[in-house]
Design a protein around this motif. Structure first.
Motif, mmCIF file in Angstrom:
data_model
loop_
_atom_site.group_PDB
_atom_site.id
_atom_site.type_symbol
_atom_site.label_atom_id
_atom_site.label_comp_id
_atom_site.label_asym_id
_atom_site.label_seq_id
_atom_site.Cartn_x
_atom_site.Cartn_y
_atom_site.Cartn_z
ATOM 1 N N GLY A 197 47.866 36.384 43.261
ATOM 2 C CA GLY A 197 46.649 35.629 43.029
ATOM 3 C C GLY A 197 45.808 36.191 41.899
ATOM 4 N N ASP A 198 44.672 35.594 41.726
ATOM 5 C CA ASP A 198 43.746 35.970 40.668
ATOM 6 C C ASP A 198 43.240 37.392 40.909
ATOM 7 O OD1 ASP A 198 41.640 36.293 38.886
ATOM 8 O OD2 ASP A 198 40.755 34.325 39.284
ATOM 9 N N PRO A 199 43.469 38.325 39.975
ATOM 10 C CA PRO A 199 43.016 39.695 40.205
ATOM 11 C C PRO A 199 41.508 39.822 40.346
ATOM 12 C CG PRO A 199 43.754 39.398 37.935
ATOM 13 C CD PRO A 199 44.164 38.174 38.690
ATOM 14 N N LEU A 200 40.755 38.845 39.820
ATOM 15 C CA LEU A 200 39.301 38.886 39.945
ATOM 16 C C LEU A 200 38.842 38.589 41.370
ATOM 17 C CD1 LEU A 200 38.284 37.012 36.666
ATOM 18 C CD2 LEU A 200 38.571 39.477 37.029
ATOM 19 N N GLU A 201 39.740 38.049 42.166
ATOM 20 C CA GLU A 201 39.378 37.652 43.523
ATOM 21 C C GLU A 201 40.111 38.442 44.603
ATOM 22 O OE1 GLU A 201 40.140 33.474 43.683
ATOM 23 O OE2 GLU A 201 38.589 32.960 42.219
ATOM 24 N N GLN A 202 40.954 39.363 44.225
ATOM 25 C CA GLN A 202 41.752 40.081 45.207
ATOM 26 C C GLN A 202 40.969 41.199 45.875
ATOM 27 O OE1 GLN A 202 45.126 41.160 42.795
ATOM 28 N NE2 GLN A 202 46.218 39.266 43.240
ATOM 29 N N ASP A 203 41.335 41.498 47.115
ATOM 30 C CA ASP A 203 40.705 42.549 47.901
ATOM 31 C C ASP A 203 41.152 43.912 47.367
ATOM 32 O OD1 ASP A 203 39.809 44.325 49.796
ATOM 33 O OD2 ASP A 203 40.877 43.416 51.477
ATOM 34 N N PRO A 204 40.237 44.749 46.902
ATOM 35 C CA PRO A 204 40.636 46.062 46.377
ATOM 36 C C PRO A 204 41.398 46.907 47.390
ATOM 37 C CG PRO A 204 38.371 45.568 45.758
ATOM 38 C CD PRO A 204 38.790 44.512 46.738
ATOM 39 N N ASP A 205 41.068 46.763 48.675
ATOM 40 C CA ASP A 205 41.793 47.526 49.691
ATOM 41 C C ASP A 205 43.253 47.103 49.759
ATOM 42 O OD1 ASP A 205 39.554 48.997 50.366
ATOM 43 O OD2 ASP A 205 38.987 47.665 52.019
ATOM 44 N N ALA A 206 43.515 45.804 49.585
ATOM 45 C CA ALA A 206 44.900 45.317 49.589
ATOM 46 C C ALA A 206 45.666 45.862 48.388
ATOM 47 C CB ALA A 206 44.928 43.797 49.593
ATOM 48 N N ILE A 207 44.996 45.934 47.252
ATOM 49 C CA ILE A 207 45.642 46.476 46.061
ATOM 50 C C ILE A 207 45.942 47.959 46.245
ATOM 51 C CG2 ILE A 207 45.426 46.846 43.586
ATOM 52 C CD1 ILE A 207 45.767 43.907 44.479
ATOM 53 N N ASP A 208 45.016 48.691 46.824
ATOM 54 C CA ASP A 208 45.259 50.110 47.070
ATOM 55 C C ASP A 208 46.439 50.303 48.022
ATOM 56 O OD1 ASP A 208 43.221 50.795 45.393
ATOM 57 O OD2 ASP A 208 41.814 51.391 46.976
#
Length: 237
Positions: free
Chosen positions: A89-100
């Motif tokens: 999805g759009d990186p501007l809208e993604q949950d930082p915890d999910a990315i970590d």
């Protein structure tokens, strides 16, 4: 076949898809196989019963759990790190915890597992990490974090190849393209777009990836290390 008779193999992330195919291949070739799973207990138990392997629940996002699992497995002849996932999805809208969490599973776990395995691994051991062609090419939007994680594995393998090479331990990355799994089914909504990039216009089979892994783990690949091995139907060509 008994190509891996007497060999100890650990597959991180082995209950489904590519991981399950890898477990089946090593078990069929005579290895003593342990594999980890996170949430797919039923699938893991079925695979263990089918193959005579051992299933062990381990969260690959938990560094200490990954290290403990590798350490407690004893001297491994082969480590395969297959666990991984994507956040789309759009990186501007993604949950930082999910990315970590993605980075912990896709980058931190392979690194720490590889280092821990090397502590006890005998001369000539094999470490194989499942990356992705997206480490080389990202033709669609919404997968930047995934691409970052798969590119990171390339640097890891090149560096650790130098560190472990004096002991004859090899480390390689297998980079699949579209493979027919639950996460990326051959009849899924993205198939036409993905096949349009490819010379061989079909999804690959998990067994084909397992075959490449088995070769890299075998005696013929003793001089192959620090390298990326793409299996993608020319998706990234």
């Amino acid at each position: 076949m008994a190509a891996f008779e007497g060999k100890s193999v650990l597959v991180l992330g082995g209950s489904r898809g590519i991981g399950a195919a890898i477990v089946r291949r090593f078990a069929a070739d005579g290895a003593a196989v342990t594999f980890t799973y996170a949430g797919s207990r039923e699938a893991a138990e079925q695979l263990a019963a089918e193959t005579g392997s051992t299933a062990a629940q381990t969260d690959s996002a938990d560094r200490d759990a990954v290290i403990a699992r590798v350490r407690d497995s004893g001297p491994l002849d082969v480590l395969v790190v297959n666990s991984g996932f994507a956040v789309l999805g759009d990186p501007l809208e993604q949950d930082p915890d999910a990315i970590d969490r993605l980075f912990r599973v896709n980058v931190h776990a392979p690194y720490h597992a590889s280092v821990e395995a090397a502590r006890q691994m005998p001369e000539g051991g094999r470490i194989i990490v499942i990356g992705s062609v997206n480490g080389d090419r990202m033709p669609i939007a919404g997968m930047a974090s995934y691409a970052v994680s798969k590119s990171a594995l390339q640097g890891m393998a090149r560096g650790l190849a130098r560190d472990f090479g004096p002991r004859g331990i090899t480390i390689n990355v297998v980079q699949p393209g579209p493979i027919d799994t639950d996460a990326n089914p051959a009849d899924g909504p993205m198939k036409d777009l993905m096949h349009s990039f490819m010379a061989i216009k079909r999804h690959g089979r998990p067994e084909e990836v397992a075959g490449m892994v088995a070769w890299l783990a075998g005696p013929e690949a003793g001089f192959v290390t620090g390298a990326m091995h793409t299996i993608d139907g020319a998706f990234g060509a």
